[in-house]
Design a protein around this motif. Structure first.
Motif, PDB file in Angstrom:
ATOM      1  N   SER A  50       0.810  -1.219   0.000  1.00  0.00           N
ATOM      2  CA  SER A  50       0.000   0.000   0.000  1.00  0.00           C
ATOM      3  C   SER A  50       0.844   1.270   0.000  1.00  0.00           C
ATOM      4  O   SER A  50       2.000   1.268   0.406  1.00  0.00           O
ATOM      5  N   VAL A  51       0.211   2.335  -0.468  1.00  0.00           N
ATOM      6  CA  VAL A  51       0.769   3.680  -0.387  1.00  0.00           C
ATOM      7  C   VAL A  51       0.084   4.332   0.802  1.00  0.00           C
ATOM      8  O   VAL A  51      -1.135   4.341   0.888  1.00  0.00           O
ATOM      9  N   ASN A  52       0.860   4.840   1.731  1.00  0.00           N
ATOM     10  CA  ASN A  52       0.306   5.514   2.897  1.00  0.00           C
ATOM     11  C   ASN A  52       1.225   6.697   3.194  1.00  0.00           C
ATOM     12  O   ASN A  52       2.157   6.601   3.979  1.00  0.00           O
ATOM     13  N   LEU A  53       0.972   7.785   2.494  1.00  0.00           N
ATOM     14  CA  LEU A  53       1.895   8.921   2.501  1.00  0.00           C
ATOM     15  C   LEU A  53       1.180  10.235   2.798  1.00  0.00           C
ATOM     16  O   LEU A  53      -0.005  10.396   2.518  1.00  0.00           O
ATOM     17  N   ARG A  54       1.955  11.163   3.323  1.00  0.00           N
ATOM     18  CA  ARG A  54       1.532  12.558   3.348  1.00  0.00           C
ATOM     19  C   ARG A  54       2.323  13.226   2.240  1.00  0.00           C
ATOM     20  O   ARG A  54       3.557  13.173   2.218  1.00  0.00           O
ATOM     21  N   PHE A  55       1.637  13.831   1.278  1.00  0.00           N
ATOM     22  CA  PHE A  55       2.260  14.469   0.116  1.00  0.00           C
ATOM     23  C   PHE A  55       2.061  15.969   0.257  1.00  0.00           C
ATOM     24  O   PHE A  55       0.930  16.441   0.344  1.00  0.00           O
ATOM     25  N   GLY A  56       3.163  16.724   0.285  1.00  0.00           N
ATOM     26  CA  GLY A  56       3.053  18.153   0.499  1.00  0.00           C
ATOM     27  C   GLY A  56       3.739  18.973  -0.577  1.00  0.00           C
ATOM     28  O   GLY A  56       4.767  18.575  -1.122  1.00  0.00           O
ATOM     29  N   VAL A  57       3.154  20.124  -0.875  1.00  0.00           N
ATOM     30  CA  VAL A  57       3.713  21.070  -1.840  1.00  0.00           C
ATOM     31  C   VAL A  57       3.763  22.453  -1.197  1.00  0.00           C
ATOM     32  O   VAL A  57       2.995  22.749  -0.288  1.00  0.00           O
ATOM     33  N   PRO A  58       4.672  23.322  -1.671  1.00  0.00           N
ATOM     34  CA  PRO A  58       4.752  24.674  -1.105  1.00  0.00           C
ATOM     35  C   PRO A  58       3.458  25.461  -1.330  1.00  0.00           C
ATOM     36  O   PRO A  58       2.788  25.287  -2.342  1.00  0.00           O
ATOM     37  N   ILE A  59       3.138  26.328  -0.373  1.00  0.00           N
ATOM     38  CA  ILE A  59       1.963  27.200  -0.495  1.00  0.00           C
ATOM     39  C   ILE A  59       2.116  28.134  -1.700  1.00  0.00           C
ATOM     40  O   ILE A  59       1.173  28.367  -2.438  1.00  0.00           O
ATOM     41  N   LEU A  60       3.330  28.636  -1.938  1.00  0.00           N
ATOM     42  CA  LEU A  60       3.615  29.526  -3.067  1.00  0.00           C
ATOM     43  C   LEU A  60       4.668  28.888  -3.959  1.00  0.00           C
ATOM     44  O   LEU A  60       5.624  28.299  -3.467  1.00  0.00           O
ATOM     45  N   ASP A  61       4.483  29.019  -5.283  1.00  0.00           N
ATOM     46  CA  ASP A  61       5.519  28.519  -6.201  1.00  0.00           C
ATOM     47  C   ASP A  61       6.497  29.651  -6.522  1.00  0.00           C
ATOM     48  O   ASP A  61       6.407  30.743  -5.956  1.00  0.00           O
ATOM     49  N   SER A  62       7.425  29.398  -7.438  1.00  0.00           N
ATOM     50  CA  SER A  62       8.457  30.398  -7.771  1.00  0.00           C
ATOM     51  C   SER A  62       7.884  31.637  -8.448  1.00  0.00           C
ATOM     52  O   SER A  62       8.538  32.678  -8.489  1.00  0.00           O
ATOM     53  N   ASN A  63       6.657  31.553  -8.967  1.00  0.00           N
ATOM     54  CA  ASN A  63       5.998  32.710  -9.593  1.00  0.00           C
ATOM     55  C   ASN A  63       5.147  33.483  -8.596  1.00  0.00           C
ATOM     56  O   ASN A  63       4.409  34.384  -8.973  1.00  0.00           O
ATOM     57  N   ASN A  64       5.213  33.098  -7.312  1.00  0.00           N
ATOM     58  CA  ASN A  64       4.412  33.695  -6.247  1.00  0.00           C
ATOM     59  C   ASN A  64       2.919  33.419  -6.416  1.00  0.00           C
ATOM     60  O   ASN A  64       2.083  34.179  -5.969  1.00  0.00           O
ATOM     61  N   CYS A  65       2.607  32.320  -7.101  1.00  0.00           N
ATOM     62  CA  CYS A  65       1.225  31.871  -7.247  1.00  0.00           C
ATOM     63  C   CYS A  65       0.913  30.950  -6.072  1.00  0.00           C
ATOM     64  O   CYS A  65       1.769  30.190  -5.633  1.00  0.00           O
ATOM     65  N   SER A  66      -0.310  30.990  -5.560  1.00  0.00           N
ATOM     66  CA  SER A  66      -0.660  30.175  -4.399  1.00  0.00           C
ATOM     67  C   SER A  66      -1.354  28.889  -4.826  1.00  0.00           C
ATOM     68  O   SER A  66      -2.111  28.854  -5.788  1.00  0.00           O
ATOM     69  N   VAL A  67      -1.077  27.831  -4.068  1.00  0.00           N
ATOM     70  CA  VAL A  67      -1.648  26.521  -4.360  1.00  0.00           C
ATOM     71  C   VAL A  67      -3.154  26.554  -4.077  1.00  0.00           C
ATOM     72  O   VAL A  67      -3.597  27.169  -3.110  1.00  0.00           O
ATOM     73  N   THR A  68      -3.920  25.933  -4.943  1.00  0.00           N
ATOM     74  CA  THR A  68      -5.357  25.827  -4.714  1.00  0.00           C
ATOM     75  C   THR A  68      -5.749  24.408  -4.347  1.00  0.00           C
ATOM     76  O   THR A  68      -6.688  24.207  -3.591  1.00  0.00           O
TER      77      THR A  68
END
Length: 149
Positions: A50-68
């Motif tokens: 099984s896959v049992n993970l917490r997957f995280g990405v930055p709130i802001l990318d290099s263009n200063n765009c925010s994750v939705t």
């Protein structure tokens, strides 16, 4: 009348650009630099099944765009099964993350990506494709990047 048409055309062009998004693929070797965090969760004995993970990405990318959102697409033997938007389960101010649990099976592909929206709309919204979750898990495990909780 001409100014009105020009103004209307500029409005339509501006609105049209907000509705589109660029798609960028992030290779396995670039994931860490992008800021992707993968944390192993669960019992060690079940990791092969099984896959049992917490997957995280930055709130802001290099263009200063925010994750939705983080998006997960599930395919079996090349056939589309489902597309899910994963909710943020983290209280971190730097990362948006979700907990993913799935059984590993022959022919099952779990593609993951994140959508970023640009507030000022100078840059178009961006969807970053990270690839297959099982390959990402293996890459992080093999390179000592996988943390455990």
């Amino acid at each position: 009348m001409r100014k009105l048409l020009v103004g209307l055309l500029l409005f339509v062009i501006a609105f049209h650009s907000t509705a589109q998004s660029d798609v960028k693929e992030i290779t396995l070797s670039e994931l860490r630099g992008f800021g992707v965090l993968v944390t192993q969760m669960g019992i060690k004995e079940n990791r092969e099944q099984s896959v049992n993970l917490r997957f995280g990405v930055p709130i802001l990318d290099s263009n200063n765009c925010s994750v939705t959102d983080i998006e997960l697409t599930i395919e079996k033997d090349g056939q589309f099964i489902a597309h899910n938007f994963l909710s943020n389960m983290s209280e971190s101010i730097e990362h948006y993350s979700s907990h993913i649990i799935a059984a590993k099976a022959e022919g099952l592909a779990l593609s993951i990506g994140a959508r970023y929206s640009c507030k000022d709309q100078i840059a178009r919204s961006i969807f970053y494709k990270f690839g297959d979750l099982v390959q990402i898990e293996n890459f992080y495990t093999n390179n000592g990047l996988l943390s455990e909780i």
